[in-house]
Design a protein around this motif. Sequence first.
Motif, PDB file in Angstrom:
ATOM      1  N   LEU A   4       3.545  11.770  -7.084  1.00 46.59           N
ATOM      2  CA  LEU A   4       2.571  10.778  -6.666  1.00 46.59           C
ATOM      3  C   LEU A   4       2.745  10.559  -5.173  1.00 46.59           C
ATOM      4  O   LEU A   4       3.836  10.251  -4.700  1.00 46.59           O
ATOM      5  CB  LEU A   4       2.782   9.474  -7.432  1.00 46.59           C
ATOM      6  CG  LEU A   4       1.868   8.313  -7.074  1.00 46.59           C
ATOM      7  CD1 LEU A   4       0.413   8.672  -7.389  1.00 46.59           C
ATOM      8  CD2 LEU A   4       2.269   7.065  -7.834  1.00 46.59           C
ATOM      9  N   VAL A   5       1.662  10.729  -4.413  1.00 44.13           N
ATOM     10  CA  VAL A   5       1.717  10.610  -2.957  1.00 44.13           C
ATOM     11  C   VAL A   5       0.754   9.507  -2.548  1.00 44.13           C
ATOM     12  O   VAL A   5      -0.348   9.389  -3.088  1.00 44.13           O
ATOM     13  CB  VAL A   5       1.296  11.943  -2.286  1.00 44.13           C
ATOM     14  CG1 VAL A   5       1.295  11.808  -0.778  1.00 44.13           C
ATOM     15  CG2 VAL A   5       2.197  13.073  -2.735  1.00 44.13           C
ATOM     16  N   THR A   6       1.153   8.683  -1.592  1.00 42.38           N
ATOM     17  CA  THR A   6       0.245   7.678  -1.030  1.00 42.38           C
ATOM     18  C   THR A   6       0.027   8.002   0.432  1.00 42.38           C
ATOM     19  O   THR A   6       0.935   8.435   1.140  1.00 42.38           O
ATOM     20  CB  THR A   6       0.816   6.253  -1.163  1.00 42.38           C
ATOM     21  OG1 THR A   6       2.069   6.199  -0.498  1.00 42.38           O
ATOM     22  CG2 THR A   6       0.985   5.867  -2.620  1.00 42.38           C
ATOM     23  N   GLN A   7      -1.212   7.796   0.882  1.00 41.64           N
ATOM     24  CA  GLN A   7      -1.554   8.085   2.275  1.00 41.64           C
ATOM     25  C   GLN A   7      -2.753   7.224   2.645  1.00 41.64           C
ATOM     26  O   GLN A   7      -3.784   7.271   1.966  1.00 41.64           O
ATOM     27  CB  GLN A   7      -1.886   9.566   2.443  1.00 41.64           C
ATOM     28  CG  GLN A   7      -2.257   9.958   3.857  1.00 41.64           C
ATOM     29  CD  GLN A   7      -2.561  11.454   3.959  1.00 41.64           C
ATOM     30  OE1 GLN A   7      -2.170  12.252   3.121  1.00 41.64           O
ATOM     31  NE2 GLN A   7      -3.243  11.821   5.016  1.00 41.64           N
ATOM     32  N   ASP A   8      -2.633   6.425   3.702  1.00 42.49           N
ATOM     33  CA  ASP A   8      -3.718   5.556   4.180  1.00 42.49           C
ATOM     34  C   ASP A   8      -4.261   4.666   3.065  1.00 42.49           C
ATOM     35  O   ASP A   8      -5.460   4.399   2.998  1.00 42.49           O
ATOM     36  CB  ASP A   8      -4.859   6.384   4.788  1.00 42.49           C
ATOM     37  CG  ASP A   8      -4.404   7.228   5.979  1.00 42.49           C
ATOM     38  OD1 ASP A   8      -3.498   6.757   6.713  1.00 42.49           O
ATOM     39  OD2 ASP A   8      -4.940   8.325   6.150  1.00 42.49           O
ATOM     40  N   GLY A   9      -3.420   4.199   2.170  1.00 40.06           N
ATOM     41  CA  GLY A   9      -3.829   3.327   1.090  1.00 40.06           C
ATOM     42  C   GLY A   9      -4.297   4.069  -0.151  1.00 40.06           C
ATOM     43  O   GLY A   9      -4.405   3.482  -1.217  1.00 40.06           O
ATOM     44  N   ASP A  10      -4.626   5.359  -0.016  1.00 44.54           N
ATOM     45  CA  ASP A  10      -5.039   6.156  -1.162  1.00 44.54           C
ATOM     46  C   ASP A  10      -3.790   6.707  -1.844  1.00 44.54           C
ATOM     47  O   ASP A  10      -2.718   6.776  -1.250  1.00 44.54           O
ATOM     48  CB  ASP A  10      -5.908   7.332  -0.714  1.00 44.54           C
ATOM     49  CG  ASP A  10      -7.210   6.877  -0.055  1.00 44.54           C
ATOM     50  OD1 ASP A  10      -7.654   5.750  -0.349  1.00 44.54           O
ATOM     51  OD2 ASP A  10      -7.761   7.645   0.735  1.00 44.54           O
ATOM     52  N   PHE A  11      -3.954   7.096  -3.103  1.00 47.07           N
ATOM     53  CA  PHE A  11      -2.850   7.803  -3.747  1.00 47.07           C
ATOM     54  C   PHE A  11      -3.409   8.984  -4.505  1.00 47.07           C
ATOM     55  O   PHE A  11      -4.567   9.008  -4.902  1.00 47.07           O
ATOM     56  CB  PHE A  11      -2.006   6.877  -4.646  1.00 47.07           C
ATOM     57  CG  PHE A  11      -2.697   6.429  -5.902  1.00 47.07           C
ATOM     58  CD1 PHE A  11      -2.623   7.194  -7.059  1.00 47.07           C
ATOM     59  CD2 PHE A  11      -3.392   5.232  -5.937  1.00 47.07           C
ATOM     60  CE1 PHE A  11      -3.244   6.783  -8.219  1.00 47.07           C
ATOM     61  CE2 PHE A  11      -4.024   4.812  -7.102  1.00 47.07           C
ATOM     62  CZ  PHE A  11      -3.949   5.588  -8.240  1.00 47.07           C
ATOM     63  N   SER A  24      -7.196   8.715  -5.897  1.00 49.38           N
ATOM     64  CA  SER A  24      -7.777   7.380  -5.838  1.00 49.38           C
ATOM     65  C   SER A  24      -8.129   7.062  -4.398  1.00 49.38           C
ATOM     66  O   SER A  24      -7.265   7.053  -3.515  1.00 49.38           O
ATOM     67  CB  SER A  24      -6.785   6.343  -6.372  1.00 49.38           C
ATOM     68  OG  SER A  24      -7.299   5.044  -6.175  1.00 49.38           O
ATOM     69  N   ASP A  25      -9.426   6.830  -4.146  1.00 48.84           N
ATOM     70  CA  ASP A  25      -9.914   6.492  -2.810  1.00 48.84           C
ATOM     71  C   ASP A  25     -10.097   4.976  -2.780  1.00 48.84           C
ATOM     72  O   ASP A  25     -11.080   4.447  -3.298  1.00 48.84           O
ATOM     73  CB  ASP A  25     -11.234   7.214  -2.550  1.00 48.84           C
ATOM     74  CG  ASP A  25     -11.757   7.005  -1.144  1.00 48.84           C
ATOM     75  OD1 ASP A  25     -11.358   6.016  -0.497  1.00 48.84           O
ATOM     76  OD2 ASP A  25     -12.583   7.817  -0.706  1.00 48.84           O
ATOM     77  N   THR A  26      -9.148   4.256  -2.195  1.00 44.74           N
ATOM     78  CA  THR A  26      -9.202   2.795  -2.214  1.00 44.74           C
ATOM     79  C   THR A  26     -10.302   2.235  -1.317  1.00 44.74           C
ATOM     80  O   THR A  26     -10.773   1.131  -1.558  1.00 44.74           O
ATOM     81  CB  THR A  26      -7.837   2.208  -1.797  1.00 44.74           C
ATOM     82  OG1 THR A  26      -7.482   2.724  -0.512  1.00 44.74           O
ATOM     83  CG2 THR A  26      -6.770   2.551  -2.815  1.00 44.74           C
ATOM     84  N   SER A  27     -10.764   2.978  -0.326  1.00 49.98           N
ATOM     85  CA  SER A  27     -11.827   2.470   0.557  1.00 49.98           C
ATOM     86  C   SER A  27     -13.180   2.418  -0.165  1.00 49.98           C
ATOM     87  O   SER A  27     -14.034   1.607   0.185  1.00 49.98           O
ATOM     88  CB  SER A  27     -11.942   3.331   1.815  1.00 49.98           C
ATOM     89  OG  SER A  27     -12.397   4.632   1.490  1.00 49.98           O
ATOM     90  N   THR A  28     -13.385   3.244  -1.178  1.00 55.92           N
ATOM     91  CA  THR A  28     -14.652   3.264  -1.916  1.00 55.92           C
ATOM     92  C   THR A  28     -14.479   2.814  -3.376  1.00 55.92           C
ATOM     93  O   THR A  28     -15.451   2.759  -4.109  1.00 55.92           O
ATOM     94  CB  THR A  28     -15.268   4.681  -1.924  1.00 55.92           C
ATOM     95  OG1 THR A  28     -14.359   5.581  -2.565  1.00 55.92           O
ATOM     96  CG2 THR A  28     -15.572   5.149  -0.511  1.00 55.92           C
TER      97      THR A  28
END
Length: 188
Positions: A4-11, A24-28
Amino acid sequence: AVALVTQDGDFYTKDASNNFLLFSDTSTSRVGINNNSPSVALHVTGDIQLDDSAPFLLFKETGSNKDMQFKLQTDGRMSLLNDNASTEVLTVLQDGSVGLGIASPSSTMHIFSSTADGHLIVESTHASSSGVVDIRSVADRDSSVIFREGSTPKAQIFNDSSEDSLVLTDGSNTNTVFIKSDSVGIGT
């Protein structure tokens, strides 16, 4: 190994070949399965399989109590149910038989209503087309329309393949009209 990788709030997770498994795109507020640029809330690239004793897929209108669901029943039939699964409005059996308003169709297409007239509408709004009911059978077999009250035949229209004629008859086949070529016969 999957991580599991997280980057710029996404994972996201990737497989050993660096393909996205879950994103998972947290911005959208979107999730992708086998897809790293989901275009809707849940975007799946590939097949989906639901396993359960009676799996279903529910569609619900936001802010309303209206819904529809596809459900695989325990007897193997596929159902479309409305309003909190209160009514089975469409049924498809394993043999391909289809029921509208009935859970156990007794023919290839069975339309049933207990609250209103049973209607079949064939409509064309194209300027040079017609609404057509096309009843076909193999060579040397009759095609027919039977009119019943309950299960009792009251009238019938059919082609008599042995005579190449159109036959109109009552339910007991005693009062009959034959139409063949340019001739009409009554009773014979």
